[in-house]
Write a protein that holds these residues in place. Structure first.
Motif, short mmCIF file in Angstrom:
data_model
loop_
_atom_site.label_atom_id
_atom_site.label_comp_id
_atom_site.label_asym_id
_atom_site.label_seq_id
_atom_site.Cartn_x
_atom_site.Cartn_y
_atom_site.Cartn_z
N PRO A 82 -6.83 -19.04 32.09
CA PRO A 82 -6.15 -19.70 33.21
C PRO A 82 -6.79 -21.03 33.61
O PRO A 82 -6.10 -21.93 34.08
CB PRO A 82 -6.22 -18.68 34.34
N LEU A 83 -8.10 -21.18 33.42
CA LEU A 83 -8.76 -22.43 33.76
C LEU A 83 -8.29 -23.56 32.84
O LEU A 83 -8.03 -24.68 33.28
CB LEU A 83 -10.27 -22.28 33.70
N LEU A 84 -8.17 -23.26 31.55
CA LEU A 84 -7.68 -24.26 30.61
C LEU A 84 -6.21 -24.60 30.85
O LEU A 84 -5.80 -25.75 30.73
CB LEU A 84 -7.88 -23.79 29.17
N GLU A 116 -1.75 -12.56 37.80
CA GLU A 116 -1.64 -13.67 38.74
C GLU A 116 -3.02 -14.11 39.20
O GLU A 116 -3.89 -13.28 39.45
CB GLU A 116 -0.81 -13.25 39.95
N VAL A 117 -3.22 -15.43 39.30
CA VAL A 117 -4.52 -15.96 39.72
C VAL A 117 -4.31 -17.33 40.37
O VAL A 117 -3.35 -18.03 40.06
CB VAL A 117 -5.50 -16.05 38.53
N LEU A 128 -8.69 -36.32 42.11
CA LEU A 128 -7.60 -35.37 42.24
C LEU A 128 -8.14 -33.98 42.54
O LEU A 128 -9.19 -33.59 42.02
CB LEU A 128 -6.80 -35.29 40.93
N ALA A 129 -7.43 -33.24 43.36
CA ALA A 129 -7.78 -31.85 43.64
C ALA A 129 -6.49 -31.12 43.96
O ALA A 129 -5.63 -31.63 44.68
CB ALA A 129 -8.74 -31.75 44.81
N ALA A 130 -6.34 -29.93 43.40
CA ALA A 130 -5.15 -29.12 43.65
C ALA A 130 -5.52 -27.65 43.55
O ALA A 130 -6.47 -27.28 42.84
CB ALA A 130 -4.05 -29.45 42.65
N THR A 131 -4.78 -26.84 44.25
CA THR A 131 -4.86 -25.39 44.08
C THR A 131 -3.52 -24.96 43.53
O THR A 131 -2.47 -25.26 44.11
CB THR A 131 -5.14 -24.68 45.42
N VAL A 132 -3.56 -24.28 42.40
CA VAL A 132 -2.33 -23.87 41.74
C VAL A 132 -2.34 -22.36 41.51
O VAL A 132 -3.40 -21.74 41.34
CB VAL A 132 -2.13 -24.60 40.39
N GLU A 133 -1.15 -21.80 41.53
CA GLU A 133 -0.96 -20.38 41.23
C GLU A 133 -0.50 -20.28 39.79
O GLU A 133 0.42 -20.98 39.38
CB GLU A 133 0.08 -19.78 42.17
N LEU A 134 -1.15 -19.41 39.04
CA LEU A 134 -0.77 -19.20 37.64
C LEU A 134 -0.37 -17.76 37.43
O LEU A 134 -0.90 -16.85 38.09
CB LEU A 134 -1.94 -19.53 36.71
N VAL A 135 0.56 -17.55 36.52
CA VAL A 135 0.97 -16.20 36.13
C VAL A 135 0.81 -16.05 34.63
O VAL A 135 0.97 -17.01 33.88
CB VAL A 135 2.42 -15.88 36.56
N ARG A 136 0.47 -14.83 34.23
CA ARG A 136 0.32 -14.53 32.81
C ARG A 136 1.67 -14.07 32.29
O ARG A 136 2.30 -13.19 32.85
CB ARG A 136 -0.73 -13.45 32.59
N GLY A 137 2.09 -14.69 31.21
CA GLY A 137 3.39 -14.36 30.63
C GLY A 137 3.28 -13.84 29.22
O GLY A 137 2.25 -13.28 28.82
N ALA A 138 4.34 -14.06 28.46
CA ALA A 138 4.43 -13.59 27.08
C ALA A 138 3.23 -14.07 26.26
O ALA A 138 2.79 -15.21 26.39
CB ALA A 138 5.72 -14.09 26.44
#
Length: 189
Positions: A61-63, A142-143, A168-178
């Motif tokens: 998720p970091l990459l 989810e992370v 730049l700085a952001a907080t993003v929500e990621l989901v694991r998919g296929a």
């Protein structure tokens, strides 16, 4: 006795050294975007910059978050449209966010885009970093990731807008998919 490259009068050893140095520079990063080709004053590019291709999703998720930030903020005067970044980030975002980005494609570039192109500017993101805060909610699918970087702009003509570097700085929500690949589903900050 030294062997010489026929017709040029150069020692073969010198030619080999130059070739090895060139290959080493490429492998160490000079072959990546942006490369000031021909360089003007202060390393400012004097020839067209080439935008990176689409970003690539990752099982990390970091990459995935850093790929999103780089694609989101990379822009090159040779891009066909000011919203070309949306195409670059599509592989690392979910369908809903991709839909949101596609609505951006109907917006006009404005006066800034015309100036950006006229001055032959290129912006890339460097000093990328990402962290999953200990207090952030997290599950197997989810992370939340805090991602940072520096958007660095170089222009062949004139000084870059805003001094050339923006943190730049952001907080993003990621989901694991296929396939276990992570994609950005929303930007929270």
């Amino acid at each position: 006795m030294t062997s010489r490259l026929r017709g040029w009068g150069l020692p073969i050893g010198a030619v080999v050294v130059v070739l090895l140095l060139g290959m080493g520079a490429y492998l160490l990063g000079a072959g990546r975007y942006p490369v000031p080709v021909g360089g003007g004053p202060g390393g400012v590019p004097s020839s067209p910059a080439v935008a990176p291709g689409p970003m690539v999703p990752s099982p990390d998720p970091l990459l995935a978050a850093t790929a999103w930030l780089r694609g989101y903020r990379t822009q090159v005067w040779t891009d066909p449209q000011p919203w070309s970044w949306t195409t670059r980030v599509l592989p690392v975002v979910t369908g809903d966010l991709a839909g949101d980005y596609r609505t951006v494609q109907t917006a006009a570039g404005g006066a800034e885009w015309a100036d950006y192109v006229a001055r032959r500017c290129a912006t890339d993101v460097s000093a990328l970093g990402a962290v999953i805060p200990a207090e952030a909610p997290r599950s197997a699918t989810e992370v939340y990731v805090q991602v940072t970087g520096d958007a660095v702009t170089h222009c062949a003509i004139g000084a870059p807008p805003g001094g050339g570097t923006e943190h730049l700085a952001a907080t993003v929500e990621l989901v694991r998919g296929a396939g276990g690949l992570w994609r950005v589903t929303s930007r929270l900050y």
